[in-house]
Every structure is written in C-alpha cells, then in structure tokens.
Design a protein around this motif. Sequence first.
Motif, PDB file in Angstrom:
ATOM      1  N   THR A 172       0.846  -1.194   0.000  1.00  0.00           N
ATOM      2  CA  THR A 172       0.000   0.000   0.000  1.00  0.00           C
ATOM      3  C   THR A 172       0.882   1.245   0.000  1.00  0.00           C
ATOM      4  O   THR A 172       2.090   1.176   0.289  1.00  0.00           O
ATOM      5  CB  THR A 172      -0.933   0.044   1.229  1.00  0.00           C
ATOM      6  N   ARG A 173       0.273   2.384  -0.269  1.00  0.00           N
ATOM      7  CA  ARG A 173       1.015   3.629  -0.407  1.00  0.00           C
ATOM      8  C   ARG A 173       1.731   4.028   0.870  1.00  0.00           C
ATOM      9  O   ARG A 173       2.822   4.595   0.835  1.00  0.00           O
ATOM     10  CB  ARG A 173       0.046   4.741  -0.837  1.00  0.00           C
ATOM     11  N   GLU A 174       1.132   3.763   2.026  1.00  0.00           N
ATOM     12  CA  GLU A 174       1.725   4.157   3.309  1.00  0.00           C
ATOM     13  C   GLU A 174       2.436   3.007   4.021  1.00  0.00           C
ATOM     14  O   GLU A 174       2.827   3.146   5.180  1.00  0.00           O
ATOM     15  CB  GLU A 174       0.653   4.752   4.225  1.00  0.00           C
ATOM     16  N   SER A 175       2.595   1.887   3.382  1.00  0.00           N
ATOM     17  CA  SER A 175       3.303   0.763   4.013  1.00  0.00           C
ATOM     18  C   SER A 175       4.758   1.114   4.268  1.00  0.00           C
ATOM     19  O   SER A 175       5.430   1.672   3.399  1.00  0.00           O
ATOM     20  CB  SER A 175       3.227  -0.481   3.120  1.00  0.00           C
ATOM     21  N   ALA A 176       5.235   0.787   5.456  1.00  0.00           N
ATOM     22  CA  ALA A 176       6.649   1.019   5.768  1.00  0.00           C
ATOM     23  C   ALA A 176       7.529  -0.104   5.262  1.00  0.00           C
ATOM     24  O   ALA A 176       8.695   0.115   4.918  1.00  0.00           O
ATOM     25  CB  ALA A 176       6.827   1.177   7.276  1.00  0.00           C
ATOM     26  N   GLY A 177       6.995  -1.315   5.220  1.00  0.00           N
ATOM     27  CA  GLY A 177       7.808  -2.485   4.912  1.00  0.00           C
ATOM     28  C   GLY A 177       7.616  -3.032   3.517  1.00  0.00           C
ATOM     29  O   GLY A 177       6.548  -2.896   2.910  1.00  0.00           O
ATOM     30  N   TYR A 178       8.674  -3.654   3.025  1.00  0.00           N
ATOM     31  CA  TYR A 178       8.662  -4.379   1.752  1.00  0.00           C
ATOM     32  C   TYR A 178       8.540  -5.867   2.058  1.00  0.00           C
ATOM     33  O   TYR A 178       9.358  -6.421   2.800  1.00  0.00           O
ATOM     34  CB  TYR A 178       9.951  -4.100   0.970  1.00  0.00           C
ATOM     35  N   ASP A 179       7.522  -6.498   1.513  1.00  0.00           N
ATOM     36  CA  ASP A 179       7.288  -7.912   1.796  1.00  0.00           C
ATOM     37  C   ASP A 179       8.391  -8.786   1.207  1.00  0.00           C
ATOM     38  O   ASP A 179       8.753  -8.637   0.035  1.00  0.00           O
ATOM     39  CB  ASP A 179       5.941  -8.354   1.225  1.00  0.00           C
ATOM     40  N   LEU A 180       8.906  -9.694   2.026  1.00  0.00           N
ATOM     41  CA  LEU A 180       9.957 -10.615   1.604  1.00  0.00           C
ATOM     42  C   LEU A 180       9.390 -12.018   1.433  1.00  0.00           C
ATOM     43  O   LEU A 180       8.780 -12.567   2.358  1.00  0.00           O
ATOM     44  CB  LEU A 180      11.091 -10.651   2.633  1.00  0.00           C
ATOM     45  N   GLU A 181       9.608 -12.592   0.260  1.00  0.00           N
ATOM     46  CA  GLU A 181       9.233 -13.971  -0.003  1.00  0.00           C
ATOM     47  C   GLU A 181      10.451 -14.867   0.167  1.00  0.00           C
ATOM     48  O   GLU A 181      11.589 -14.430  -0.055  1.00  0.00           O
ATOM     49  CB  GLU A 181       8.701 -14.121  -1.435  1.00  0.00           C
ATOM     50  N   ILE A 182      10.224 -16.102   0.547  1.00  0.00           N
ATOM     51  CA  ILE A 182      11.326 -17.056   0.549  1.00  0.00           C
ATOM     52  C   ILE A 182      11.404 -17.685  -0.843  1.00  0.00           C
ATOM     53  O   ILE A 182      10.395 -17.813  -1.551  1.00  0.00           O
ATOM     54  CB  ILE A 182      11.162 -18.129   1.641  1.00  0.00           C
ATOM     55  N   CYS A 183      12.600 -18.060  -1.242  1.00  0.00           N
ATOM     56  CA  CYS A 183      12.799 -18.563  -2.600  1.00  0.00           C
ATOM     57  C   CYS A 183      12.929 -20.083  -2.659  1.00  0.00           C
ATOM     58  O   CYS A 183      13.000 -20.658  -3.748  1.00  0.00           O
ATOM     59  CB  CYS A 183      14.017 -17.913  -3.240  1.00  0.00           C
ATOM     60  N   GLU A 184      12.984 -20.716  -1.502  1.00  0.00           N
ATOM     61  CA  GLU A 184      13.027 -22.171  -1.437  1.00  0.00           C
ATOM     62  C   GLU A 184      12.123 -22.639  -0.306  1.00  0.00           C
ATOM     63  O   GLU A 184      12.098 -22.041   0.775  1.00  0.00           O
ATOM     64  CB  GLU A 184      14.456 -22.682  -1.192  1.00  0.00           C
ATOM     65  N   SER A 185      11.361 -23.706  -0.532  1.00  0.00           N
ATOM     66  CA  SER A 185      10.493 -24.249   0.513  1.00  0.00           C
ATOM     67  C   SER A 185      11.328 -24.720   1.700  1.00  0.00           C
ATOM     68  O   SER A 185      12.476 -25.154   1.544  1.00  0.00           O
ATOM     69  CB  SER A 185       9.656 -25.414  -0.036  1.00  0.00           C
ATOM     70  N   ILE A 186      10.728 -24.599   2.888  1.00  0.00           N
ATOM     71  CA  ILE A 186      11.459 -24.957   4.101  1.00  0.00           C
ATOM     72  C   ILE A 186      10.483 -25.557   5.106  1.00  0.00           C
ATOM     73  O   ILE A 186       9.362 -25.068   5.267  1.00  0.00           O
ATOM     74  CB  ILE A 186      12.179 -23.722   4.702  1.00  0.00           C
TER      75      ILE A 186
END
Length: 298
Positions: A172-186
């Motif tokens: 969203t426009r006011e979100s402080a954080g950038y969502d991080l995805e994992i690249c390998e299942s764990i």
Amino acid sequence: MSNNILIKKFFGETQPYFNDALHVRKVVFSREQGYDSTIDYDSIDQNSWHIVIYDNNTEIATARLYRNFEQNVYGIGRVAVMHAYRGQNLGKLVMDELIKQAIASGEFRRIILHSQVPAQNFYQKLGFTTVGEIYLEEGQPHISMELQLRVRGFEIAHGFEHNNIMLPIRKTRESAGYDLEICESITIPAQTTMLAKTGLKAYMLANEVLELHIRSSVAIKQNVWCANNVGIVDADYYSNPSNDGHIMIPLYNANNTAVTFNSGERVAQAIFKQYLTIDGENTATLDSRSGGFGSTNK
C-alpha cells in the motif's frame, strides 16, 4: 594514525580549511608526483564541496565534489592522501563522504572522475566503471570513470539468478515495509530455528540499516517468529565476498509440530531506516567487513 581524526566538510574556499586542502594537494600532486602546481587551483574550487581529514590537527587527506551543469553530472577530483597515511582507508573515507554529499544534494544521478591509471582498481572497488580509453593528462596515463548513484533497493543475490525471484514491493502507499518472499520451501521442526533463503541482497546509504520483521500473520496465525526479534542488515553486508550479501531470515517455530513454508510465501517485511552515531567516533580506525552472515561476532 591517532584516534584524533577529524573530518571537515565545507563549500567553496572557506578558511582556514581550504588552505589546508591546497597544502595536501601541493604535497601529493606537485612535490611527490611532479604535476605543475600552477594548475592545481582553478575556478572549480570556488563552487565545490571539499573534504579535509585531520590527524591531531594536521591535514592528511582531501578531495572535492563539484557540479558539471553542461553534462548534468557531479565530478570528483583532487583526491589526495599524504604518503604516510596511505593504506588506512582514508581514501575510501573521503570518497564515501563526497558520494553521500552528492546523494543528499540530489541534483544529478551520476558522478564522473578522471583517475590516474594506477588508482583505477581503488575506484572500481567503490563502484565506478571505466568509460573510454586511456589517455594522457599532464604526461600521465588517465582513464575516465563514472558511478551511477543509487540510494537504496533490492537485487538478486549471486547464485539465485534462475530462481524466478520477485523483487520486494510495498503493498500500500503508506506501508513502511517491503514484503519478503522465501525462494526455497522450508520445513521447520518444532521448537527449532532455521534460516529461510530469500535470494535477495539490499543496497543502501552508509548511514542506513535494513530491519527484518516477521509478518504479523505469520507470528499470530502460525506461531513462527523472527528468532532474533528484529534482523539487522548493515550497509556493508551488501555484496560481501562470503555470500554476496544474501539476506536470510532466521525463523523460530514455537509450535509442537513442524511448520512448512512454500517457495514464494511472504514471511517477513524489510524496513529501511537511518541510524545515529555518537560524537567523536573515529570511523577511520574501525574494521571493514570481511565476511557474511554473523561475521562481526567475535
């Protein structure tokens, strides 16, 4: 070099600091390298930011940053360190200060300089790239170099180029954080901490840090936390020789059963922040990072 290092930044021909800058330039360029001293001072000095570094009130290093309005670029020049003080990261310290000034000024997005060929590797380590061929200036071989100014962002870490990784975005426009995805299942066993790979690295200004926070939905609904509460990614972690600055998230599974996260799931948020340092800190004497994850632990 003592612990009494002072960094002075000023604009134009502010005295007495400008005369100290001229003295360092005269010693290095004229006396040591044989350049004509009459061409060292020019009209550019009047409209430049200058850096002078002092050791116990003795000037030992200098450089200048100026604006080239014809090419819409910044220029860095007159980079000089007294012979007795070389090999102590003072050249890098001077350059870092001027690059930060260029970014803070925000007028242009590129810095150019004309390097003596023996100093080319030094500037390449700072991110500069060569432009054109070697040429002679005052009888000495030089090469033009440039740096594209970047403030902060994410890149794919080495070894993960083919993992179809999406660079983080804010939702969203006011979100402080950038969502991080994992690249390998764990799969994380019960009551266990494991490192989740993102395949990402982050670059930022020298006075900034990237914080890693668990997403609230992961903590509340799945009872999985960031093992160190808040992960810290320093600016000098970027592209380190150990792991290229690969960001990994330490996940602790507080459940009594295993928890699985699939590749592509968003598990954390990354927030860029500025940090503060204390008065009188001598950054020239601090160690440089030589490793990757957890390398500063001693």
